[in-house]
Write a protein that holds these residues in place. Structure first.
Motif, PDB file in Angstrom:
ATOM      1  N   ILE A 439      39.489  77.065  33.536  1.00 49.90           N
ATOM      2  CA  ILE A 439      38.242  76.465  33.058  1.00 49.90           C
ATOM      3  C   ILE A 439      37.158  77.527  32.932  1.00 49.90           C
ATOM      4  N   GLY A 440      37.050  78.369  33.960  1.00 47.54           N
ATOM      5  CA  GLY A 440      36.043  79.429  33.928  1.00 47.54           C
ATOM      6  C   GLY A 440      36.239  80.330  32.719  1.00 47.54           C
ATOM      7  N   PHE A 441      37.488  80.681  32.458  1.00 50.32           N
ATOM      8  CA  PHE A 441      37.748  81.574  31.323  1.00 50.32           C
ATOM      9  C   PHE A 441      37.301  80.940  30.008  1.00 50.32           C
ATOM     10  N   ASN A 442      37.705  79.707  29.795  1.00 56.24           N
ATOM     11  CA  ASN A 442      37.368  79.074  28.519  1.00 56.24           C
ATOM     12  C   ASN A 442      35.878  78.827  28.370  1.00 56.24           C
ATOM     13  N   LEU A 443      35.228  78.514  29.483  1.00 64.87           N
ATOM     14  CA  LEU A 443      33.785  78.328  29.440  1.00 64.87           C
ATOM     15  C   LEU A 443      33.106  79.636  29.024  1.00 64.87           C
ATOM     16  N   THR A 444      33.602  80.732  29.561  1.00 63.96           N
ATOM     17  CA  THR A 444      32.999  82.026  29.242  1.00 63.96           C
ATOM     18  C   THR A 444      33.214  82.389  27.777  1.00 63.96           C
ATOM     19  N   PHE A 445      34.448  82.279  27.338  1.00 67.09           N
ATOM     20  CA  PHE A 445      34.777  82.939  26.078  1.00 67.09           C
ATOM     21  C   PHE A 445      34.857  82.002  24.878  1.00 67.09           C
ATOM     22  N   LEU A 446      35.044  80.699  25.090  1.00 66.45           N
ATOM     23  CA  LEU A 446      35.095  79.822  23.925  1.00 66.45           C
ATOM     24  C   LEU A 446      33.733  79.815  23.229  1.00 66.45           C
ATOM     25  N   ILE A 447      32.699  79.654  24.018  1.00 69.37           N
ATOM     26  CA  ILE A 447      31.345  79.582  23.463  1.00 69.37           C
ATOM     27  C   ILE A 447      30.926  80.941  22.885  1.00 69.37           C
ATOM     28  N   MET A 448      31.566  81.995  23.388  1.00 64.70           N
ATOM     29  CA  MET A 448      31.178  83.336  22.944  1.00 64.70           C
ATOM     30  C   MET A 448      31.524  83.578  21.473  1.00 64.70           C
ATOM     31  N   HIS A 449      32.495  82.815  20.938  1.00 66.75           N
ATOM     32  CA  HIS A 449      32.757  82.907  19.499  1.00 66.75           C
ATOM     33  C   HIS A 449      31.478  82.563  18.730  1.00 66.75           C
ATOM     34  N   LEU A 450      30.804  81.524  19.194  1.00 68.28           N
ATOM     35  CA  LEU A 450      29.581  81.102  18.510  1.00 68.28           C
ATOM     36  C   LEU A 450      28.464  82.121  18.700  1.00 68.28           C
ATOM     37  N   THR A 451      28.366  82.669  19.904  1.00 69.31           N
ATOM     38  CA  THR A 451      27.364  83.708  20.136  1.00 69.31           C
ATOM     39  C   THR A 451      27.502  84.794  19.076  1.00 69.31           C
ATOM     40  N   GLY A 452      28.756  85.154  18.801  1.00 66.50           N
ATOM     41  CA  GLY A 452      28.995  86.192  17.806  1.00 66.50           C
ATOM     42  C   GLY A 452      28.646  85.735  16.406  1.00 66.50           C
ATOM     43  N   LEU A 453      29.043  84.512  16.064  1.00 63.97           N
ATOM     44  CA  LEU A 453      28.728  84.008  14.721  1.00 63.97           C
ATOM     45  C   LEU A 453      27.221  83.865  14.537  1.00 63.97           C
ATOM     46  N   PHE A 454      26.520  83.630  15.636  1.00 60.48           N
ATOM     47  CA  PHE A 454      25.065  83.571  15.547  1.00 60.48           C
ATOM     48  C   PHE A 454      24.446  84.958  15.538  1.00 60.48           C
ATOM     49  N   GLY A 455      25.283  85.973  15.464  1.00 59.14           N
ATOM     50  CA  GLY A 455      24.774  87.315  15.175  1.00 59.14           C
ATOM     51  C   GLY A 455      24.519  88.218  16.348  1.00 59.14           C
ATOM     52  N   MET A 456      24.992  87.856  17.537  1.00 57.95           N
ATOM     53  CA  MET A 456      24.731  88.764  18.660  1.00 57.95           C
ATOM     54  C   MET A 456      25.740  89.907  18.663  1.00 57.95           C
ATOM     55  N   PRO A 457      25.261  91.152  18.515  1.00 56.48           N
ATOM     56  CA  PRO A 457      26.184  92.282  18.483  1.00 56.48           C
ATOM     57  C   PRO A 457      26.737  92.589  19.872  1.00 56.48           C
ATOM     58  N   ARG A 458      27.831  93.375  19.902  1.00 51.68           N
ATOM     59  CA  ARG A 458      28.398  93.808  21.182  1.00 51.68           C
ATOM     60  C   ARG A 458      27.548  94.917  21.762  1.00 51.68           C
ATOM     61  N   ARG A 459      27.740  95.154  23.045  1.00 52.31           N
ATOM     62  CA  ARG A 459      27.245  96.375  23.690  1.00 52.31           C
ATOM     63  C   ARG A 459      25.734  96.504  23.662  1.00 52.31           C
ATOM     64  N   VAL A 460      25.017  95.355  23.610  1.00 57.48           N
ATOM     65  CA  VAL A 460      23.556  95.407  23.775  1.00 57.48           C
ATOM     66  C   VAL A 460      23.263  94.997  25.212  1.00 57.48           C
ATOM     67  N   TYR A 461      22.382  95.752  25.873  1.00 56.25           N
ATOM     68  CA  TYR A 461      22.159  95.475  27.295  1.00 56.25           C
ATOM     69  C   TYR A 461      21.185  94.342  27.495  1.00 56.25           C
ATOM     70  N   THR A 462      20.464  93.953  26.429  1.00 59.02           N
ATOM     71  CA  THR A 462      19.560  92.828  26.553  1.00 59.02           C
ATOM     72  C   THR A 462      19.286  92.261  25.168  1.00 59.02           C
ATOM     73  N   TYR A 463      18.633  91.120  25.113  1.00 56.94           N
ATOM     74  CA  TYR A 463      18.356  90.508  23.811  1.00 56.94           C
ATOM     75  C   TYR A 463      17.079  89.692  23.902  1.00 56.94           C
ATOM     76  N   GLU A 464      16.419  89.537  22.752  1.00 65.16           N
ATOM     77  CA  GLU A 464      15.192  88.744  22.688  1.00 65.16           C
ATOM     78  C   GLU A 464      15.476  87.266  22.967  1.00 65.16           C
ATOM     79  N   ALA A 465      14.499  86.582  23.508  1.00 59.76           N
ATOM     80  CA  ALA A 465      14.638  85.137  23.665  1.00 59.76           C
ATOM     81  C   ALA A 465      14.448  84.472  22.302  1.00 59.76           C
ATOM     82  N   GLY A 466      14.991  83.291  22.146  1.00 59.35           N
ATOM     83  CA  GLY A 466      14.699  82.483  20.966  1.00 59.35           C
ATOM     84  C   GLY A 466      15.479  82.834  19.714  1.00 59.35           C
ATOM     85  N   LEU A 467      16.569  83.600  19.855  1.00 57.93           N
ATOM     86  CA  LEU A 467      17.376  83.924  18.677  1.00 57.93           C
ATOM     87  C   LEU A 467      18.560  82.956  18.552  1.00 57.93           C
TER      88      LEU A 467
END
Lengths: 838, 222
Positions: A439-467
């Motif tokens: 469950i932990g694995f899928n919670l972490t990584f299933l949603i992460m597909h969307l994070t990527g489609l919403f444009g979050m690049p890899r290897r950034v140490y931080t990100y703006e709020a509200g994106l």
């Protein structure tokens, strides 16, 4: 005490324990036994897994909320670089190698791997290299240019610290262990199977490991070469990847992914092998589609070398090449699907018993299928252009690697635990561990597909709020921590079972393969006698096999001579052809690895004279090692009444040493081919390639040196030919002559290198040429030295008509040295001359 | 699903496309997502059923036949047909994203030089220089010529098009187009060192006439 021991066999088995056992106390460090070394690999790998896991927790903590500054940019970059490095190089590969080293001899019905000291050397190189790499974290100078180390970011100008040096030197050190495991597993599987176990009768797991080992042999050399070149660029100012002077940063990417993609399948194949092994056992019927699966494995091995470019879809390469690699990448889906449907067919026709390992197999199914399908999406170039280097890829890759490797590995742990501990795992705690992890694995990584489609690049140490990324990241972090708790429960479960688990009976899962015919917990020699295995399912056909083996009903049951013996058999049919004497406990592996560690530290701290002196000692240590081999009088004294049916391996022309040499030269040849690739790549594609108008090498001396090398090889060939024909005349003299001519060739070639007006710090052309000449010199020197040693061994009687084994092993080295010399002349001298003339 | 969460929005969302390339890529995503979800659920269903079902008495010949049927249809036909479909649809779409010659005229050219950690933008036909900001006319294809002054970067405006790496020693060309005027955000997609997370830029698309006015004004200011 195992249930197989009884009054009749107890004293003989105790004698086996003495001959095959490790030395007590500190003497454990001299162990070469595959069971000990394999388990050490696995346990060390799990420690590195926990370190990598802690790094992952730090990453998820930092990214849980936007605009956090728990970690600085520099700390974060070190941490994600090390997370990838540790998980790939120090966890995934070594753990699988260790599992394979532990299991393979037991599955093919033999007592040890064929080069036991090499196993131990591999382990120590891995351990020391791993410690060096991880120590950089504590010194706050860990590599921070990513696990992929793209140049020029990882070059000396943009990364002036020691971080990349830790990576390059440490990883190369660790790769010694991968290469040695690769060679050893290939030769063991091909040459030491039980009598009658033809290739088609081999357990399916052995096919997977054979493919994995061959892929290591062919897949790692490009990375090893790349690391050496990059370290030379960083430390000595040579030019390979720097645009000015004629290098190209893309060469690094090609070399890295030429390794990096096969690597993914090197990790996946053993995982799939575990699945293919467990499914038939829990379905209680033989695996369906054995031949299909073997074909799929081979196909996968080949395809995986043809699709490295899909990691480089966005570097701007021609669209035709893109279409080709797009297709090749998707093609991998075919052999994967074949395996999946063979498993389904097996389940379909079987009655499934649902134990804990099966739960993890189910987890594998769900996670890996999802990861495989996003993989097909990524292989489509126009879609990849969007999600490449975003969190979508992070999600995909974890689905494939965790699904394809970690879940089957844990299934395998639970399955084979009784083997090691003699106890059964618990069900309750084990289920908690599984569900939390899953469950932990899928919670972490299933949603992460969307994070990527919403444009979050890899290897950034931080990100703006509200994106639009805030909630997704929070969920991923929470999932990550649930998974960590799952892993903790898992470790607890395994630790507790050693104390509280129920005693396991012989063959507790009712499996079909030979590794369950050993004593439980396992003994150091696996089998007290070596049975014939003319079937793929020996334990299904004869459940009394374990007792008969322990009672000494089969081959090599006598241990009174006090030597470690196994059978050597023919590669295809598995018919026994010889008895192989294996070396016993030895300090040489630890000693050699420790000296190589000094070389590595000397280079790292830039005390080059320390490195040089240590390198000399390392070579001496390895030569001493080769001196005490199976033909040495101490392990196989020449006596009159010695066994001839089958004969000892050192009395034969076809020996495991020859196979080891040939497989090693295949790996070495891949390194050489990578260097030639680099040469032609830079020549044709580097943006600012420059070649001197006049070839820098003195042509006549070079050709003369080549003629001498050819002559030396021919002289050696005459000696080998005489041995084969049963004529021992003048062997010592011939070896001395070959060695002497080799020495003159070496001196001349060295002069050619030193007298050439090379400027390796200015021109990539000269850098590559220098490396090539050094490579030739190393091989010429090596051939010369070992041939001189052969002459001495003839003198001492270690090599003779009765003991013809070694010159046959050395011969491929001469062939190789000769081939690389003339190929180099063609590629570096003749071709550019012809080009210039045209 | 994502509609429920935030409406696919977000200034960097590839699922909220505003140019032809990004629109095509997002359609590819939805198409593949739908199809592969079906495949995945089908495989799960078959697997679960295979585990639960009672096989009865099956002889060697029957299981051999079953095996060949599963492997042939599931292992060969299913992936081959699926892959062929994906490639036949996908490759031409990919080709259309490339900076191919236009039927008439030349696309506007903008030069971008990336360095740690900023984007220098220049318009070669005029002397205009900008930092971390491109101004383009909406509705027209633009060719961005990418160069690096130091390490490898990657140019990406998710709502307009895919990304392309910026590599020292090479000039890569990416075509972008914004259908409507507006501000589209972009950032570096290849890890490039300490400042990578902050290497952002903006593409401001304006109406054609407004773009011409802007050009003239800026040139006058130079």
């Amino acid at each position: 005490m195992s249930e197989l021991r009884n009054a009749g066999n107890r004293s003989r088995l105790a004698q086996f324990d003495r001959v095959w056992g490790n030395l007590p106390g500190w003497g454990q460090l001299s162990a070469v036994n595959h069971t000990s070394v394999g388990l050490r690999f696995v346990v060390t790998g799990m420690v590195f897994f926990l370190i990598g896991g802690i790094l992952a927790m730090l990453i998820r903590t930092q990214l849980a909320l936007p605009e956090q500054d728990i970690l600085s940019s520099s700390a974060y970059n070190q941490i994600f670089s090390m997370h990838g490095t540790v998980m790939m190089f120090l966890f995934a590969i070594p753990v699988l190698e260790g599992a394979a080293m532990y299991l393979i001899p037991k599955m093919i019905g033999t007592r040890d791997l064929v080069f036991p000291r090499l196993s131990a050397l591999g382990y120590y190189c891995y351990l020391f290299g791993g410690i060096i790499i991880v120590s950089s974290l504590f010194l706050n100078m860990a590599p921070d240019a990513g696990w992929f180390m793209y140049t020029p970011l990882s070059g000396s100008f943009y990364s002036p610290g020691l971080g990349p040096d830790f990576w390059l030197l440490g990883i190369t050190f660790v790769e010694i262990s991968a290469m040695s495991a690769g060679v050893e597993l290939v030769v063991s599987i091909l040459r030491t199977r039980a009598n009658g176990m033809s290739l088609r009768k081999m357990p399916i797991f052995c096919w997977y490991i054979l493919a994995m080992a061959l892929m290591i042999v062919f897949g790692f050399p490009p990375l090893i070469l790349g690391s050496i070149l990059l370290e030379l660029e960083r430390a000595a100012g040579m030019v390979f990847f720097e645009v000015a002077g004629g290098g190209d940063p893309l060469l690094w990417q090609h070399l890295f992914w030429l390794f990096g993609h096969p690597e993914v399948y090197i990790i996946f194949l053993p995982g799939a092998g575990i699945v293919s092994t467990l499914i038939p056992v829990f379905a209680q019927r033989p695996l369906l589609g054995y031949r299909w699966i073997v074909m799929a494995i081979i196909l996968m091995g080949f395809i995986s070398f043809g699709l490295w470019v899909h990691h480089m879809f966005t570097v701007g390469i021609p669209s035709l090449a893109l279409a080709f690699f797009s297709m090749a990448s998707m093609l991998v889906a075919v052999p994967t699907a074949i395996q999946f449907f063979a498993w389904i067919a097996t389940l379909w026709t079987g009655r499934v018993v649902f134990h804990l390992p099966m739960l993890w197999i189910l987890g594998f199914l769900i996670i890996f299928v999802a990861g495989g399908l996003t993989g097909v999406m990524l292989a489509l170039v126009p879609f990849d252009w969007q999600v490449h280097d975003t969190h979508f890829v992070v999600a995909h890759m974890h689905y494939v690697l965790v699904g394809g490797m970690l879940f089957p590995l844990i299934a395998g742990f639970y399955y084979w635990l009784p083997h090691v501990s003699g106890r059964m795992p618990s069900d309750t705690l084990g289920r908690w561990g599984f569900w939390l992890t899953f469950i932990g694995f899928n919670l972490t990584f299933l949603i992460m597909h969307l994070t990527g489609l919403f444009g979050m690049p890899r290897r950034v140490y931080t990100y703006e709020a509200g994106l639009g990324w805030d909630l997704f990241n929070l969920i991923s972090s929470i999932g990550g921590f649930i998974m960590a708790i799952g892993i903790a429960v898992l470790i607890l479960d395994i630790a507790l079972h050693f104390r509280f688990g129920q005693r396991a009976r012989q063959n507790p899962w009712n499996a079909d393969s030979l590794e369950w015919a050993v004593e439980m917990p396992v003994s150091t020699y696996n089998f007290a006698s070596l049975p014939d295995v003319p079937t793929r399912h020996p334990m299904f056909e004869d459940p009394t096999l374990p007792q008969k083996i322990a009672d000494g009903k089969y081959g090599l049951a006598d241990i009174s001579h006090g030597l470690r013996e196994i059978y050597g058999s023919r590669a295809g049919t598995g018919k026994v052809m010889q008895v192989i004497h294996l070396p016993t406990n030895s300090w040489l592996p630890l000693q050699s690895a420790a000296i190589i560690a000094v070389v590595c530290l000397g280079l790292l701290t830039k005390f080059y004279w320390v490195a040089l002196v240590a390198a000399v000692f390392a070579v001496l240590s390895l030569l001493r090692w080769s001196w005490h081999n199976g033909a040495h009088a101490s392990s196989a004294p020449l006596t009159d009444g010695e066994r001839t049916d089958p004969p000892l391996h050192s009395r034969m022309l076809d020996s495991p040493g020859l196979w080891g040499m040939v497989v090693a030269m295949m790996g070495n040849g891949t390194l050489y081919a990578s260097l030639l690739f680099g040469w032609f790549y830079l020549w044709t594609a580097a943006p600012q390639w420059e070649a001197p108008t006049q070839g820098p090498l003195a042509l006549m001396p070079l050709l003369l040196s080549g003629a001498l090398l050819t002559l030396a090889a021919l002289v050696f060939r005459v000696a080998v030919g005489r041995l084969r024909a049963g004529n021992g005349n003048g062997m010592q003299g011939l070896f001395w002559i070959a060695s002497l001519i080799g020495l003159i060739h070496f001196g001349l070639l060295l002069w050619v290198l030193l007298s050439a007006p090379l400027e390796p710090t200015e021109l990539a052309h000269d850098s590559v040429l220098t490396v090539m000449l050094m490579y030739l010199l190393i091989h010429s020197g090596l051939s010369t030295v070992v041939t001189a040693m052969q002459a001495m061994r003839v003198q001492l009687g270690y090599v003779s008509l009765r003991v013809p084994y070694e010159p046959i092993v050395v011969w491929p080295l001469w062939v190789y040295t000769l081939a690389i010399f003339w190929l180099a002349v063609a590629a570096f001298v003749l071709l550019p001359m012809g080009w210039g003339a045209a | 699903m994502c509609l429920l969460v935030t409406g696919c929005g977000g200034p960097f969302s590839a699922l909220n496309p505003a140019g032809p390339s990004a629109t095509a890529a997002s359609w590819l995503w939805w198409g593949m997502f739908g199809y592969f979800s079906l495949v995945m659920l089908a495989v799960f269903a078959v697997w679960f059923y295979a585990m639960r079902r009672d096989p009865g008495d099956i002889d060697q010949q029957q299981s051999q036949r079953l095996q060949n049927r599963w492997v042939f249809w599931g292992g060969l036909v299913l992936p081959t047909v699926s892959l062929a479909a994906v490639l036949v649809v996908g490759l031409p779409i990919g080709r259309a994203m490339l900076p191919l010659p236009l039927e008439q005229g030349e696309p506007l050219r903008i030069d971008v030089t990336a360095q740690q950690w900023r984007w220098d933008v220049s318009y070669p036909d005029s002397a205009i220089m900008l930092e971390d900001r491109l101004v383009i006319p909406a509705g027209e294809p633009i060719d961005v010529h990418l160069n690096s002054a130091d390490v490898i970067h990657s140019f990406w405006v998710p709502r307009l098009a895919g990304k392309l790496d910026v590599i020292p020693g090479r000039t890569n060309v990416i075509r972008i187009q914004a259908d409507q005027p507006g501000i589209y955000r972009g950032h570096c997609a290849e890890f490039c060192g300490a400042g990578h997370a902050h290497m952002h830029f903006e593409v401001e698309a304006v109406e054609s006439e407004a773009f011409q006015t802007w050009l003239t004004q800026e040139q006058a200011n130079e």
